[in-house]
Design an enzyme around this catalytic site. Sequence first.
Site, PDB file in Angstrom:
ATOM      1  N   GLU A 128       0.821  -1.218   0.000  1.00  0.00           N
ATOM      2  CA  GLU A 128       0.000   0.000   0.000  1.00  0.00           C
ATOM      3  C   GLU A 128       0.851   1.263   0.000  1.00  0.00           C
ATOM      4  O   GLU A 128       0.406   2.306  -0.467  1.00  0.00           O
ATOM      5  CB  GLU A 128      -0.931   0.011   1.219  1.00  0.00           C
ATOM      6  N   HIS A 151      10.105 -25.837   0.974  1.00  0.00           N
ATOM      7  CA  HIS A 151       9.578 -26.991   0.256  1.00  0.00           C
ATOM      8  C   HIS A 151       8.462 -26.584  -0.688  1.00  0.00           C
ATOM      9  O   HIS A 151       7.637 -27.410  -1.067  1.00  0.00           O
ATOM     10  CB  HIS A 151       9.131 -28.054   1.268  1.00  0.00           C
ATOM     11  N   LYS A 176     -13.086   0.833  -1.955  1.00  0.00           N
ATOM     12  CA  LYS A 176     -14.038   1.039  -0.855  1.00  0.00           C
ATOM     13  C   LYS A 176     -15.268   1.785  -1.356  1.00  0.00           C
ATOM     14  O   LYS A 176     -16.404   1.461  -1.029  1.00  0.00           O
ATOM     15  CB  LYS A 176     -13.381   1.843   0.270  1.00  0.00           C
TER      16      LYS A 176
HETATM   17  O1  PA5 Z   1      -3.608   1.136   5.465  1.00  0.00           O
HETATM   18  C1  PA5 Z   1      -4.725   1.463   5.071  1.00  0.00           C
HETATM   19  O2  PA5 Z   1      -5.060   2.648   4.989  1.00  0.00           O
HETATM   20  C2  PA5 Z   1      -5.838   0.467   4.780  1.00  0.00           C
HETATM   21  O3  PA5 Z   1      -5.463  -0.764   4.319  1.00  0.00           O
HETATM   22  C3  PA5 Z   1      -6.628   0.276   6.073  1.00  0.00           C
HETATM   23  O4  PA5 Z   1      -5.809  -0.340   7.032  1.00  0.00           O
HETATM   24  C4  PA5 Z   1      -7.887  -0.542   5.908  1.00  0.00           C
HETATM   25  O5  PA5 Z   1      -8.560  -0.187   4.755  1.00  0.00           O
HETATM   26  C5  PA5 Z   1      -8.802  -0.343   7.110  1.00  0.00           C
HETATM   27  O6  PA5 Z   1      -9.110   0.999   7.244  1.00  0.00           O
HETATM   28  P1  PA5 Z   1      -9.821   1.592   8.512  1.00  0.00           P
HETATM   29  O7  PA5 Z   1      -8.905   1.444   9.690  1.00  0.00           O
HETATM   30  O8  PA5 Z   1     -10.110   3.009   8.187  1.00  0.00           O
HETATM   31  O9  PA5 Z   1     -11.070   0.773   8.724  1.00  0.00           O
END
Ligand code: PA5
Length: 427
Positions: A266, A292, A403
């Site tokens: 990310e 393995h 989302k």
């Molecule tokens: O790192 C990120 O921004 C995302 O992967 C979030 O961790 C994930 O979408 C969950 O988001 P939130 O904590 O707002 O529910």
Amino acid sequence: MITYDYKYMIYPSIKENSPSQYDFFQINFSKESLTFRDLIFDDTSKIKKVGEFIRSKFKYYVIVGIGGSDLGSRVIAEAFKSKSNTEVLFIGANTDPMEISDFFENIDIKDCIFNVISKSGETVEVISNFLYIVSQIKDKLGEDKVKDHIIITTAEEGSTLLNLGRKFSLKIIEGKKDVGDRFSALSVIGLLTADVLGLDIDKFLEGAKDIDKKTENGEPKENDPLMFAELNFINYKKFGKNMSVVMPYSAKLHNFGFWYRQLWAESLGKKDKEGNNIGITPIASLGSTDQHSQIQLYNDGPNDKIITFIEVSQFDELVEIDTLTKEADYLYKKSFNDIIHIERKSTSISLMENSRANGTIYLDKINEENIGGLFYFFELSVSYLGFLLGVDTFNQPGVEKGKQYMYALLGKEEFKDLKYKLEKIDE
Ligand code: PA5
């Protein structure tokens, strides 16, 4: 203590397609702007109070979150044996109906406190699980008990989760608004889990501070997280190695690979300032298990990956084989501690001989300092690498887009027009 050995990442150990000592360069990067860095200097007394309350009242502390709201806690819960009477459980990182129904079939809800965690307070997986948990508590314990069994952690004023929290009179823990989810392992999110398990949460921060002190210098040879970032960068830019495998040789660090995978993917997989699509695909692997399966590909497949082992020098238990047989006498009196070290070493040498770049991060043991340090090592590395690659390390537009499509297709009012558009596309 955490150290990084990169001798098999460079020439002359790696003969083909490898950086040399002369490829490294100094960078001018200020850590001051890193919001996750502030966390390691925070006061932890409030977290300890909540932790004590949970430990004194509940058998199960259930984390309801996804991505950065969940993965750091999974690392901690797996790496350490609980020193308290409270166990940490997880739900909400998926919407698989089977997982959810199994969970509630097998648990006595009166023993549970659920911490519903979402930085944005809007994520579908988390909100839907929250609503289901409310109905389970209402059905099994009565409506007046909802507030006794759920707390929420969120950072966004006006969010759905915060509004729901207020509606049900729940205890609200304030998350850090300016720290991205995937950088929040050392915030209240990860540290509360550690405290509930009876661990010393200040030691996590001490370990991170120790790495912080050792990374004052923009010279990679004096800064291991920077060296790790530069090796990834040079291998990607110069030699086209666009995959990065992290392979801990400890089942206790299996989840660390998944935490790393989110942080890396990310933070780095996106368009750079010129609009080029950038990314080094992270792969989570486990030693010795994946020797393995994946090692065949890493050794003989395309030379397009770098591999990082994580070795635990000293395990808490010594487990020895004391059965002597003619058939397998070479294993007599060997400990599993020796075997797992030899397995990593053999894999590393065999890869090196094939010009497959591999490095090893050593933890002297699994303890609070080293796990805190390891989180911070990777958070810093990814920040350096994002800077070198010219991307915005701290946003996640690709996740946000998905989302929004979900909200639209599920019928959230403000995404009505988008719903119509998406349904047309997928007619
Ligand atoms: O790192 C990120 O921004 C995302 O992967 C979030 O961790 C994930 O979408 C969950 O988001 P939130 O904590 O707002 O529910």
